[in-house]
Design an enzyme around this catalytic site. Structure first.
Site, short mmCIF file in Angstrom:
data_model
loop_
_atom_site.label_atom_id
_atom_site.label_comp_id
_atom_site.label_asym_id
_atom_site.label_seq_id
_atom_site.Cartn_x
_atom_site.Cartn_y
_atom_site.Cartn_z
N PRO A 2 0.83 -1.18 0.00
CA PRO A 2 0.00 0.00 0.00
C PRO A 2 0.86 1.23 0.00
CG PRO A 2 0.10 -1.01 2.17
CD PRO A 2 1.18 -1.56 1.35
N GLU A 3 0.70 2.00 -1.02
CA GLU A 3 1.30 3.33 -1.03
C GLU A 3 0.15 4.30 -0.79
OE1 GLU A 3 4.14 3.82 -4.26
OE2 GLU A 3 4.34 1.66 -4.46
N HIS A 93 -3.98 -15.22 9.82
CA HIS A 93 -3.18 -14.01 10.09
C HIS A 93 -4.04 -12.84 10.56
CE1 HIS A 93 0.22 -16.06 8.35
NE2 HIS A 93 -0.51 -16.34 7.28
N ARG A 112 2.63 -10.83 6.70
CA ARG A 112 4.07 -10.57 6.86
C ARG A 112 4.40 -9.79 8.12
NH1 ARG A 112 6.59 -8.64 1.28
NH2 ARG A 112 8.50 -8.86 2.49
N ARG A 155 22.53 17.79 -2.01
CA ARG A 155 22.44 16.33 -2.01
C ARG A 155 22.86 15.76 -3.34
NH1 ARG A 155 19.45 15.66 2.58
NH2 ARG A 155 18.25 17.53 3.05
#
Length: 274
Positions: A2-3, A93, A112, A155
């Site tokens: 999921p983003e 789960h 997970r 950077r």
DNA sequence: CGGGCGGCCTGGAGGC
DNA sequence: TGCCTCCAGGCCGCCC
């Protein structure tokens, strides 16, 4: 999984079912996640509580209660938060469940165990250690080329890692970083020190465009993403580079490549992206 | 101190 | 069929 788009799609799918609803029972079936669930605090601040509203910050879903506590849920890689009408048998789960006042269950599953669930007083949320360092929300008007250019001063990181660094911009994970870079025609390895102002503008727009389109399509279901009602997302068919190694770029015809950057796969088109 | 890397987990896919 | 390796949408902390 999921983003930002997937969490936002999840949030929207749950709003009509949860806002104004009372939790009558909170049960922790298996408290082991990356950060163990604090049973006592989660139960005491959600059970018998009424949900005021659902919000999102970065990839965190925020379930705000009228008692001024917020239940924070992060899906990690494989977390699912789903409403179910059916029986009360534990699912595989299943870590945590909430019984709603109408008898339905809201279940949190996470094979997970990279997910997170915790509660925090709503007004202390911004200073919580999970939130304090987070950068700007890409879809709330703050993401501009000028902002990215400013953040990149001094950077040298490759632009893809920079995009995925949630201290700058939140919500952009591996899929949408690859997709936004393709849309903006930038090579994922390009150093942020070597990107022009015009190109930063293009990239800022590309990030917003890609995230918004993904939300509109219900998110990207690679394998297991589902919204709160069990619906898959359809953005996968719109992916231009992610998981398309060996296939032709739909824009220029060159073969999409996969490389590894900081341990993650990057997909890009060697024709379009320089 | 910016940034790369390993570790945390399970499960599915693919090679042999 | 079975066993092995690799890989996966995130994040943090350690180390150079």
């Amino acid at each position: 999984m999921p983003e930002l788009p997937e969490v936002e799609v999840l949030r929207r799918s749950l709003v009509p079912h949860l806002e104004g609803i009372t939790i009558t029972l909170t049960e922790v079936l298996f408290p082991v996640l990356r950060e163990p669930i604090d049973l006592r605090s989660v139960i005491s601040h959600t059970q018998d509580g009424r949900i005021r509203r659902l919000r999102r910050r970065a990839k965190y879903l925020l379930i705000e209660f009228e008692n001024n506590w917020t239940l924070v849920v992060h899906l990690g890689m494989s977390g699912q938060l789903t409403l179910s009408e059916g029986g009360r048998e534990p699912e595989p789960h299943e870590h945590l469940r909430f019984t709603l006042s109408d008898g339905r269950l809201l279940r949190f599953r996470d094979p997970r165990r990279f997910g997170m669930v915790f509660v925090v007083p709503t007004d202390e949320l911004p200073s919580d250690r999970h939130f304090a360092h987070l950068g700007i929300e890409p879809l709330e008007g703050e993401l501009t080329g000028a902002y990215l250019a400013r953040e990149s001063v001094g950077r040298s990181a490759p632009v893809k890692s920079f995009l995925m660094d949630n201290r700058r911009v939140v919500g952009v994970g591996n899929i949408y970083a690859c997709e936004a870079l393709h849309l903006a025609r930038i090579h994922p390895k390009r150093s942020v020190g070597r990107i022009s102002a015009q190109r930063w503008d293009l990239l800022a727009g590309a990030v917003r465009t890609v995230l918004q389109r993904a939300i509109d399509e219900g998110g990207t279901t690679l394998k297991d993403f589902r919204d709160g009602t069990g619906q898959s997302g359809y953005f996968r068919v719109s992916l231009e580079v992610y998981d398309r190694a060996g296939k032709p770029c739909r824009r220029c015809g060159r073969v999409i490549r996969r490389i590894v950057q900081t341990g993650r796969s990057s997909f890009y088109c060697p024709g379009c992206q320089r």
